[in-house]
Enzyme design. Structure first.
Site, PDB file in Angstrom:
ATOM      1  N   GLU A  39     -24.077  20.289 -19.661  1.00 30.94           N
ATOM      2  CA  GLU A  39     -23.450  20.696 -18.517  1.00 30.94           C
ATOM      3  C   GLU A  39     -24.595  20.833 -17.441  1.00 30.94           C
ATOM      4  OE1 GLU A  39     -21.150  22.422 -17.714  1.00 30.94           O
ATOM      5  OE2 GLU A  39     -20.070  23.068 -19.649  1.00 30.94           O
ATOM      6  N   GLU A  69     -29.332  19.105 -42.121  1.00 32.12           N
ATOM      7  CA  GLU A  69     -30.511  19.584 -41.398  1.00 32.12           C
ATOM      8  C   GLU A  69     -31.663  19.719 -42.492  1.00 32.12           C
ATOM      9  OE1 GLU A  69     -30.386  24.429 -42.767  1.00 32.12           O
ATOM     10  OE2 GLU A  69     -28.508  23.713 -41.190  1.00 32.12           O
TER      11      GLU A  69
END
Length: 269
Positions: free
Chosen positions: A78, A109
């Protein structure tokens, strides 16, 4: 037991009415901003160090897995349209790569060396800041990434929802937003995810303001990527200069941003 894995304060969820479920979720959500408020001094100390480093060419890089990684990517993605900054100023990296944004990548992960490999794909310099995001504070991908970054002289921070986690011990600025047990036990996409989103908003917004990407309270460098944003930019210029709508829009489209259009107007007034 980790706070994020502790048993919900509510039971028999499957027997609750829809109204009760919604009201109780909302009740728990109200705890989040209060928990964030408690860690503002830590967020502040981190931002105070990020800004001068970015002024020297450093970048802000988020690393995370699962929901945490997706939230980092969301915040980073953004920044260019909102503040008109280059796409590599703020980066979000997720365990398992871009395919993990939509679909979990098994065991991604659990590799403590992969985050640093991912960071190096974008290059790095000593002014970069690495922020590890992990609700549990135990994710190997994130811990390994910040640990290596710190050894390389980069500024490190983290956002976690457990106190005194292994992740917190590896960074210089540990933001621990302890929001308590989740409504659905262990579902950290809920309160923990909300807390992480709020903190990320605070960090990136404050950094961009301090880097001069906001004038007054306006996004003067936003990208004009659709009609709504062109209309918004036009109104900003009208407010700043007193120009009529047609002229303001003409200046905006010719100059490419609210900042440049306003500067052009006053320079040639």
């Amino acid at each position: 037991m980790k706070v994020t894995e502790s048993t919900s304060h509510y039971d028999n969820l499957d027997e609750m009415s829809v109204q009760d479920l919604l009201e109780n979720i909302n009740k728990e959500d109200h705890r989040v901003p209060e928990a964030v408020k408690l860690v503002i001094p830590t967020i502040s100390s981190l931002v105070e160090e990020i800004v001068p480093r970015m002024e020297l060419g450093g970048r802000l890089i988020y690393i995370g897995a699962g929901t945490s990684g997706r939230l980092g990517i969301l915040d980073a993605s953004e920044c260019p349209p909102t503040y008109g900054v280059p796409h590599d100023w703020v980066l979000g990296l997720i365990a398992g790569g871009d395919s993990a944004i939509r679909k979990a990548v098994e065991n991604a992960e659990d590799d403590p060396t992969q985050a640093w490999v991912d960071i190096q794909e974008y290059g790095f310099n000593s002014n970069d800041t690495i922020i590890g995001i992990a609700a549990s504070g135990t994710t190997p991908y994130v811990i390994g990434g910040v640990k290596k970054a710190k050894l390389e002289g980069l500024l490190t921070g983290c956002i976690t929802c457990n106190p005194d986690s292994p992740l917190s011990k590896e960074v210089e600025h540990a933001i621990e937003v302890v929001v308590g047990p989740e409504f659905v036990t262990g579902s950290t996409r809920m309160k923990a995810g909300t807390a992480q989103k709020l903190v990320l908003n605070m960090i990136s917004t404050t950094v961009m303001i301090k880097l001069g990407r906001v004038k007054g309270n306006k996004m003067v460098d936003m990208q004009l990527s659709n009609a709504k944003l062109v209309d918004r930019g036009t109104r900003m210029i009208m407010e700043a200069t007193g120009l009529d709508e047609e002229t303001a829009k003409k200046f905006l489209l010719s100059e490419g941003s609210v900042r440049k259009a306003t500067e052009y107007y006053y320079k040639n007034k």
